[in-house]
Design an enzyme around this catalytic site. Sequence first.
Site, short mmCIF file in Angstrom:
data_model
loop_
_atom_site.label_atom_id
_atom_site.label_comp_id
_atom_site.label_asym_id
_atom_site.label_seq_id
_atom_site.Cartn_x
_atom_site.Cartn_y
_atom_site.Cartn_z
N LYS A 17 0.83 -1.21 0.00
CA LYS A 17 0.00 0.00 0.00
C LYS A 17 0.86 1.26 0.00
CE LYS A 17 -2.34 -0.91 3.83
NZ LYS A 17 -1.82 -2.25 4.25
N ARG A 92 -9.76 1.49 8.76
CA ARG A 92 -9.37 0.13 9.14
C ARG A 92 -10.48 -0.58 9.89
NH1 ARG A 92 -3.53 0.85 9.19
NH2 ARG A 92 -2.37 -0.94 9.84
N ARG A 129 11.27 -6.64 5.69
CA ARG A 129 11.16 -5.20 5.41
C ARG A 129 12.03 -4.37 6.34
NH1 ARG A 129 5.32 -2.34 5.22
NH2 ARG A 129 5.24 -2.79 7.45
N ARG A 161 11.02 -2.11 11.72
CA ARG A 161 9.96 -1.62 12.60
C ARG A 161 9.68 -2.67 13.68
NH1 ARG A 161 5.28 0.30 8.47
NH2 ARG A 161 4.05 -0.66 10.12
N ARG A 172 -1.03 -8.41 13.77
CA ARG A 172 -1.55 -7.43 12.82
C ARG A 172 -2.38 -8.10 11.72
NH1 ARG A 172 3.66 -5.05 10.83
NH2 ARG A 172 2.50 -3.46 9.71
P1 AMP Z 1 0.54 0.83 9.24
O1 AMP Z 1 1.81 1.51 8.92
O2 AMP Z 1 -0.61 1.31 8.39
O3 AMP Z 1 0.66 -0.68 9.24
O4 AMP Z 1 0.14 1.27 10.73
C1 AMP Z 1 1.00 1.00 11.81
C2 AMP Z 1 0.21 0.95 13.10
O5 AMP Z 1 -0.42 2.22 13.33
C3 AMP Z 1 -0.91 -0.06 13.14
O6 AMP Z 1 -0.47 -1.36 13.47
C4 AMP Z 1 -1.81 0.55 14.22
O7 AMP Z 1 -1.26 0.34 15.51
C5 AMP Z 1 -1.71 2.03 13.93
N1 AMP Z 1 -2.73 2.49 12.95
C6 AMP Z 1 -2.49 2.98 11.71
N2 AMP Z 1 -3.63 3.31 11.09
C7 AMP Z 1 -4.62 3.00 11.95
C8 AMP Z 1 -6.04 3.08 11.90
N3 AMP Z 1 -6.67 3.54 10.80
N4 AMP Z 1 -6.73 2.68 12.98
C9 AMP Z 1 -6.13 2.22 14.10
N5 AMP Z 1 -4.80 2.09 14.21
C10 AMP Z 1 -4.04 2.48 13.16
#
Ligand code: AMP
Length: 219
Positions: A17, A92, A129, A161, A172
Site C-alpha cells: 500500500k 481500518r 522489510r 519496525r 496485525r
Molecule cells: P501501518 O503503517 O498502516 O501498518 O500502521 C502501523 C500501526 O499504526 C498499526 O499497526 C496501528 O497500531 C496504527 N494504525 C495505523 N492506522 C490505523 C487506523 N486507521 N486505525 C487504528 N490504528 C491504526
Amino acid sequence: MPARLNLVVLGKQGAGKGTQCKRLAETYSIPHVSTGDILRAAVKADSALGREVAAVLEAGALVSDDLVIKLVEARFEEPDAARGALLDGFPRTLAQAEALERILGDDGVKLCVDLEVPIELVTARLSSRRVCQECGSIYRDTDISAISGTCEKCGGDVIQRADDQPDAIHKRLETYERDTAPLLEFYKSRGLLVSVNGDQAPDEVTGAIMTAVHERGLA
Ligand code: AMP
C-alpha cells in the site's frame, strides 16, 4: 477530473500500500495520507500523542477509532487535501469507514483499491522489510541500505519496525482479518471496490490501479 480524487487503498500489511500510494500521490498530485506514518512520526517526536500510542503500535494492535478519526479529519482540513488524497491504512474499521463518509460529505470516496496478496507472501515481505526512519524509503533486508543501516537516498537510519517482528506481524494480520476485511464488502456494496493483484512487479500494480482510475473517468 472530479473536484476531489479520494482513493482508499486496502490490503493486508505488507501488500504494498505504502509503495503504491507514494507513486500514485505523485502521479495525481494529491497527498499520501498514511495514518501509520502520522502515528509513527508522533512516536518519534515523543509528542503527547506519540506517548499515548507508542505501546499500541509496538504491539501491532489498533489505536482507538476516535483518535485516528480526529487525525484524519484534521488532515483533510489542510489545503493540500482540497483536491483529494490517497488514503493508506485508513479506514481500518467499519466505524472509521462511516466516519470517513461523514468527513468527506458529498465528495466522498471515489474508488477503493484492494491489493490482493497471499498471506505467505506478506508474512515474508514484512519480516524482511526495513525502513528509513527519515524519508520512509522501504528496503529488503538484503539491500545495501539495510545491511549498512544507512539510507542510500537520504543518509537516514534504516531500521526494522518493532511491529515487523514475528509476534506483532501475526497479531496485525489477525486484526486485519477481523476488523478491516469487512470493509471490502462495505465498498463493494457501494460499487466502489476494485481488486488488483498485488503479487506482481510494482510498476504493473501501479499500471493496474491507474487503469481502474481511468476506466471510471476519475483522472
Ligand atoms: P501501518 O503503517 O498502516 O501498518 O500502521 C502501523 C500501526 O499504526 C498499526 O499497526 C496501528 O497500531 C496504527 N494504525 C495505523 N492506522 C490505523 C487506523 N486507521 N486505525 C487504528 N490504528 C491504526
